[in-house]
Design a protein around this motif. Structure first.
Motif, PDB file in Angstrom:
ATOM      1  N   ASP A   1      -3.785   8.239  -1.045  1.00  0.00           N
ATOM      2  CA  ASP A   1      -3.382   6.945  -1.593  1.00  0.00           C
ATOM      3  C   ASP A   1      -2.266   7.196  -2.606  1.00  0.00           C
ATOM      4  OD1 ASP A   1      -5.269   5.401  -0.185  1.00  0.00           O
ATOM      5  OD2 ASP A   1      -6.830   5.966  -1.622  1.00  0.00           O
ATOM      6  N   VAL A   2      -1.142   6.520  -2.417  1.00  0.00           N
ATOM      7  CA  VAL A   2       0.037   6.740  -3.258  1.00  0.00           C
ATOM      8  C   VAL A   2       0.514   5.399  -3.816  1.00  0.00           C
ATOM      9  CG1 VAL A   2       2.373   7.691  -3.374  1.00  0.00           C
ATOM     10  CG2 VAL A   2       0.696   8.688  -1.791  1.00  0.00           C
ATOM     11  N   GLU A   3       0.870   5.390  -5.082  1.00  0.00           N
ATOM     12  CA  GLU A   3       1.491   4.213  -5.692  1.00  0.00           C
ATOM     13  C   GLU A   3       2.787   4.639  -6.363  1.00  0.00           C
ATOM     14  OE1 GLU A   3      -0.278   0.543  -7.940  1.00  0.00           O
ATOM     15  OE2 GLU A   3       0.109   2.115  -9.434  1.00  0.00           O
TER      16      GLU A   3
ATOM     17  N   PHE B   1      11.523  -1.780 -13.323  1.00  0.00           N
ATOM     18  CA  PHE B   1      11.984  -3.141 -13.112  1.00  0.00           C
ATOM     19  C   PHE B   1      11.711  -3.663 -11.706  1.00  0.00           C
ATOM     20  CE2 PHE B   1      14.854  -1.387 -16.410  1.00  0.00           C
ATOM     21  CZ  PHE B   1      14.370  -2.145 -17.454  1.00  0.00           C
ATOM     22  N   LEU B   2      11.503  -2.772 -10.756  1.00  0.00           N
ATOM     23  CA  LEU B   2      11.188  -3.227  -9.400  1.00  0.00           C
ATOM     24  C   LEU B   2       9.697  -3.460  -9.218  1.00  0.00           C
ATOM     25  CD1 LEU B   2      13.536  -0.916  -7.272  1.00  0.00           C
ATOM     26  CD2 LEU B   2      13.969  -3.236  -8.103  1.00  0.00           C
ATOM     27  N   GLY B   3       8.876  -2.864 -10.102  1.00  0.00           N
ATOM     28  CA  GLY B   3       7.438  -3.061 -10.022  1.00  0.00           C
ATOM     29  C   GLY B   3       6.727  -1.857  -9.433  1.00  0.00           C
ATOM     30  N   SER B   4       5.515  -2.087  -8.903  1.00  0.00           N
ATOM     31  CA  SER B   4       4.690  -1.033  -8.310  1.00  0.00           C
ATOM     32  C   SER B   4       4.220  -1.478  -6.936  1.00  0.00           C
ATOM     33  CB  SER B   4       3.473  -0.735  -9.199  1.00  0.00           C
ATOM     34  OG  SER B   4       3.870  -0.314 -10.488  1.00  0.00           O
ATOM     35  N   TRP B   5       4.046  -0.514  -6.035  1.00  0.00           N
ATOM     36  CA  TRP B   5       3.608  -0.840  -4.683  1.00  0.00           C
ATOM     37  C   TRP B   5       2.952   0.390  -4.060  1.00  0.00           C
ATOM     38  CZ3 TRP B   5       8.479  -0.368  -6.501  1.00  0.00           C
ATOM     39  CH2 TRP B   5       9.242   0.689  -6.028  1.00  0.00           C
ATOM     40  N   SER B   6       2.117   0.145  -3.036  1.00  0.00           N
ATOM     41  CA  SER B   6       1.421   1.229  -2.343  1.00  0.00           C
ATOM     42  C   SER B   6       1.700   1.212  -0.847  1.00  0.00           C
ATOM     43  CB  SER B   6      -0.089   1.131  -2.594  1.00  0.00           C
ATOM     44  OG  SER B   6      -0.573  -0.146  -2.224  1.00  0.00           O
ATOM     45  N   GLY B   7       2.552   0.308  -0.388  1.00  0.00           N
ATOM     46  CA  GLY B   7       2.931   0.288   1.019  1.00  0.00           C
ATOM     47  C   GLY B   7       3.842   1.452   1.368  1.00  0.00           C
ATOM     48  N   SER B   8       3.768   1.915   2.598  1.00  0.00           N
ATOM     49  CA  SER B   8       4.545   3.085   3.000  1.00  0.00           C
ATOM     50  C   SER B   8       6.037   2.805   3.077  1.00  0.00           C
ATOM     51  CB  SER B   8       4.059   3.596   4.363  1.00  0.00           C
ATOM     52  OG  SER B   8       2.727   4.057   4.274  1.00  0.00           O
ATOM     53  N   GLU B   9       6.421   1.551   3.336  1.00  0.00           N
ATOM     54  CA  GLU B   9       7.835   1.209   3.440  1.00  0.00           C
ATOM     55  C   GLU B   9       8.092  -0.104   2.704  1.00  0.00           C
ATOM     56  OE1 GLU B   9       8.817   1.042   7.555  1.00  0.00           O
ATOM     57  OE2 GLU B   9       8.811   3.213   7.822  1.00  0.00           O
TER      58      GLU B   9
ATOM     59  N   LEU C   1      17.933   3.435 -11.641  1.00  0.00           N
ATOM     60  CA  LEU C   1      16.653   3.484 -10.942  1.00  0.00           C
ATOM     61  C   LEU C   1      15.839   4.655 -11.462  1.00  0.00           C
ATOM     62  CD1 LEU C   1      18.184   2.908  -7.410  1.00  0.00           C
ATOM     63  CD2 LEU C   1      16.875   1.223  -8.710  1.00  0.00           C
ATOM     64  N   ASN C   2      14.598   4.376 -11.824  1.00  0.00           N
ATOM     65  CA  ASN C   2      13.707   5.401 -12.375  1.00  0.00           C
ATOM     66  C   ASN C   2      12.353   5.301 -11.676  1.00  0.00           C
ATOM     67  OD1 ASN C   2      15.046   6.673 -14.997  1.00  0.00           O
ATOM     68  ND2 ASN C   2      15.579   4.498 -14.947  1.00  0.00           N
ATOM     69  N   PHE C   3      12.159   6.107 -10.634  1.00  0.00           N
ATOM     70  CA  PHE C   3      10.922   6.076  -9.863  1.00  0.00           C
ATOM     71  C   PHE C   3       9.925   7.101 -10.402  1.00  0.00           C
ATOM     72  CE2 PHE C   3      14.020   4.509  -6.683  1.00  0.00           C
ATOM     73  CZ  PHE C   3      13.402   3.313  -6.349  1.00  0.00           C
ATOM     74  N   SER C   4       8.663   6.722 -10.384  1.00  0.00           N
ATOM     75  CA  SER C   4       7.571   7.650 -10.666  1.00  0.00           C
ATOM     76  C   SER C   4       6.415   7.278  -9.753  1.00  0.00           C
ATOM     77  CB  SER C   4       7.144   7.577 -12.142  1.00  0.00           C
ATOM     78  OG  SER C   4       6.686   6.275 -12.469  1.00  0.00           O
ATOM     79  N   TRP C   5       5.420   8.164  -9.629  1.00  0.00           N
ATOM     80  CA  TRP C   5       4.346   7.889  -8.677  1.00  0.00           C
ATOM     81  C   TRP C   5       3.081   8.646  -9.061  1.00  0.00           C
ATOM     82  CZ3 TRP C   5       9.129   9.812  -7.726  1.00  0.00           C
ATOM     83  CH2 TRP C   5       9.244  11.195  -7.554  1.00  0.00           C
ATOM     84  N   THR C   6       1.989   8.145  -8.535  1.00  0.00           N
ATOM     85  CA  THR C   6       0.689   8.794  -8.659  1.00  0.00           C
ATOM     86  C   THR C   6       0.046   8.817  -7.284  1.00  0.00           C
ATOM     87  OG1 THR C   6      -0.416   6.699  -9.155  1.00  0.00           O
ATOM     88  CG2 THR C   6       0.352   8.012 -11.032  1.00  0.00           C
ATOM     89  N   ALA C   7      -0.880   9.752  -7.069  1.00  0.00           N
ATOM     90  CA  ALA C   7      -1.555   9.849  -5.772  1.00  0.00           C
ATOM     91  C   ALA C   7      -2.923  10.467  -5.959  1.00  0.00           C
ATOM     92  CB  ALA C   7      -0.726  10.683  -4.790  1.00  0.00           C
ATOM     93  N   ASN C   8      -3.823  10.171  -5.030  1.00  0.00           N
ATOM     94  CA  ASN C   8      -5.136  10.810  -5.018  1.00  0.00           C
ATOM     95  C   ASN C   8      -5.682  10.787  -3.604  1.00  0.00           C
ATOM     96  OD1 ASN C   8      -7.385   8.613  -4.643  1.00  0.00           O
ATOM     97  ND2 ASN C   8      -5.862   7.705  -6.049  1.00  0.00           N
ATOM     98  N   ALA C   9      -6.654  11.655  -3.365  1.00  0.00           N
ATOM     99  CA  ALA C   9      -7.340  11.714  -2.074  1.00  0.00           C
ATOM    100  C   ALA C   9      -8.831  11.500  -2.275  1.00  0.00           C
ATOM    101  CB  ALA C   9      -7.066  13.055  -1.398  1.00  0.00           C
ATOM    102  N   ASN C  10      -9.188  10.744  -3.289  1.00  0.00           N
ATOM    103  CA  ASN C  10     -10.589  10.561  -3.654  1.00  0.00           C
ATOM    104  C   ASN C  10     -11.395   9.873  -2.567  1.00  0.00           C
ATOM    105  OD1 ASN C  10      -9.857  11.662  -6.103  1.00  0.00           O
ATOM    106  ND2 ASN C  10      -9.652   9.681  -7.138  1.00  0.00           N
TER     107      ASN C  10
END
Length: 597
Positions: A76-78, A83-91, A102-111
């Motif tokens: 699961d990735v977000e 300014f664009l917000g957050s999303w978890s969709g693949s595209e 543009l400043n992207f960051s992300w988190t992920a887990n396989a819980n």
């Protein structure tokens, strides 16, 4: 009958017994080289205090099974962008402005399936994500801090794709793609002249009745008044009203505005503003304001209207004024109630902490340090428990006239009559004082002056001790970002001048006691006044002489024309129609537009 043969602890394929670890993370078991649709059996044993060990092999009691599936689980990735917000969709797809950072960051887990993330990798405009040597990769795969955010990036134009690949310990991958359409700047020779944008939502139109009772605050009157820009003589050359005027019910995007040299926007803060609702923070989460790149490289903004700058602020009922943008203060408690006095901080993708206020549009793009209103219904003067309209009554502090700044007039070589030295309110809209003057019954308190949301900047008429430090711009007059154009003439000062000019030089005390002035105007409305001969206590409104209209040089250096943007914190429609139109035409000519003669 084969149960004991299938589940037999003597089977050599059983692995060694493992003790039940105290920590959940230590109980994980990895099964490498597993194949889809294969089964694994696992069993549990318990031992009592006497040392006896259980020997049962009951299915789904002491024994369970795991079946290997392929492709039904993945990390699961977000992804987030300030300014664009957050999303978890693949595209996902976005339209962004040329030069937008543009400043992207992300988190992920396989819980969800008890997996573990073993690597992250990201890059721009990859030819193939299967090629580990693709030049678009920004970093090698890994789990370091640098694998969790992208360095700031901006593009001038084109189509670009940002990719994040997350891999788990079963070698399953989640590929996230962000497709960007970058709207480029338009060269001045290819731009249209002016877009006129209505951002006044007409939901309170009965508070400006004329002598016939007609609601002059209604869009029927306001929009018709602005149509002078499309008239033959005195209109803007080349304007097409059907094409270039945009009603407040229509949406507008950066790709629309960038095609124009000038954006003239008349606005009043309201939750229904189609453009500004995309700019305002939501629950203190700031959004991208694409007016900034437009003003930096695309063209000029001419923003007018009472509470027009407020349109950029999140709607809150507990602001204390003046609003100071560069301060570490955030909250003030008065009589047990918490008030907003600053904007706090936010965490950037690289985990640095920055103040929000200096990064917000009014400070970062408009170039102001502080914002205030004459007599608002929904804001509180600093350290006061009651709304501002009780401490600063609009009958006294309201904006009655505009005074052209003498230095501004000199700096811009404004000749006699080009822009009036003083512009009073339009008699058809603000008619009560006109009628009183004709009858020689001029009154200070008559509760018919409804104009309470005019904005002034970089001034402090409260007890707040927070420094208001005006911003410096190397290309601004005197090295400052803000050049005052119009100061305010308060209604109190207008009536004082009227009475003195008509022989009553003892006014206001010829008519009112000190207690009546404090009670009627409010305890924080008045200050002393000196004409060089005498000093009159309670002789002037605190809002008198404040800056209500100004040029901002904050973004002018990189513009094609290097001209300032213009902000008027008042609605020019409610001031003398002929004189305010002349002032508007002068500003448009300053921008380089042609006025029909």
């Amino acid at each position: 009958q084969y149960y004991s043969e299938i589940l037999n602890f003597d089977d050599p394929d059983w692995k060694e017994w493992q003790p039940y670890a105290a920590q959940q993370s230590d109980r994980r078991v990895s099964l490498p080289d597993n194949k889809p649709h294969h089964y694994y059996l696992f069993a549990t044993q318990v031992r009592d205090t006497a040392g006896a060990v259980s020997v049962g092999l009951g299915y789904q009691v002491e024994v369970g099974h795991v079946k290997i599936f392929e492709g039904i689980t993945h990390p699961d990735v977000e992804i987030s962008e300030p300014f664009l917000g957050s999303w978890s969709g693949s595209e996902v797809d976005f339209e962004v402005a040329g030069g937008q950072q543009l400043n992207f960051s992300w988190t992920a887990n396989a819980n969800a399936y008890n997996g573990t993330i073993i690597s992250y990798r990201h890059g721009w405009d990859l030819v193939s994500i299967e090629d580990p040597a693709d030049p678009g990769w920004a970093v090698p795969p890994g789990r370091s801090k640098q694998n969790l955010f992208a360095e700031e990036k901006a593009f001038a134009d084109g189509l670009h794709t940002f990719t994040v690949v997350v891999t788990d310990d079963a070698n399953q991958q989640r590929v996230m793609s962000v497709r960007l359409r970058v709207v480029p700047f338009v060269a001045p020779e290819n731009q249209l002249d002016i877009m006129v944008l209505d951002q006044v939502v007409d939901d309170d139109v009965q508070n400006w009745p004329d002598q016939s009772g007609e609601p002059r605050n209604d869009q029927v009157y306001r929009n018709a008044w602005w149509h002078f820009l499309a008239d033959g003589v005195g209109g803007v050359a080349g304007i097409d009203w059907e094409r270039d005027w945009v009603d407040h019910v229509r949406g507008v995007k950066y790709s629309d505005v960038v095609n124009y040299k000038v954006l003239l926007c008349y606005a009043k803060a309201n939750g229904g503003q189609r453009m500004f609702e995309d700019f305002r923070a939501v629950n203190d989460n700031d959004q991208f304001v694409w007016l900034t790149p437009y003003q930096q490289r695309g063209g000029n903004l001419f923003l007018v209207g009472g509470s027009s700058m407020e349109s950029f602020l999140e709607n809150k009922a507990n602001y204390m004024i003046p609003i100071v943008f560069k301060t570490r203060e955030e909250r003030l408690t008065v009589n047990g109630q918490s008030f907003v006095v600053g904007f706090g901080t936010r965490k950037m993708p690289d985990e640095t902490i920055v103040q929000r206020g200096p990064n917000m549009y009014p400070y970062a793009t408009a170039g102001i340090a502080a914002l205030d209103w004459t007599s608002p219904n929904t804001k509180y003067i600093y350290n006061r428990p009651s709304v501002a309209r009780f401490d600063r009554n609009v009958d006294c502090v309201g904006l009655k006239g505009l005074v052209l700044d003498s230095d501004f007039k000199s700096n811009h070589l404004i000749g006699p009559g080009v822009v009036a030295d003083t512009i009073l309110t339009e008699p058809a809209i603000d008619w009560h004082d006109v009628v009183d003057a004709a009858a020689d019954t001029m009154r200070l308190f008559h509760l018919t002056f409804p104009f309470r949301v005019d904005e002034f900047v970089d001034g402090n008429v409260s007890s707040r001790a927070t420094p208001i430090i005006q911003q410096e711009c190397e290309n601004g007059p005197g090295g400052m970002c803000i050049e005052p154009m119009f100061s305010g003439l308060s209604r109190f000062d207008y009536i004082r001048n009227y009475n003195w000019e008509h022989g009553d030089t003892d006014w206001p005390y010829s008519r009112y006691t000190a207690n009546e002035l404090d009670g009627g105007c409010g305890s924080l409305a008045l200050t002393s006044y000196s004409d060089g001969v005498q000093v009159v206590e309670r002789g002037s409104a605190l809002t008198n002489g404040q800056t209500f209209g100004y040029f901002s040089y904050k973004t002018s250096l990189d513009k094609p024309t290097q001209t300032a943007d213009v902000y008027w914190g008042f609605d020019p429609y409610r001031f003398d129609h002929a004189e305010s139109r002349k002032a508007i035409r002068w500003v448009l000519q300053y921008f380089g537009l042609q006025i029909n003669q």
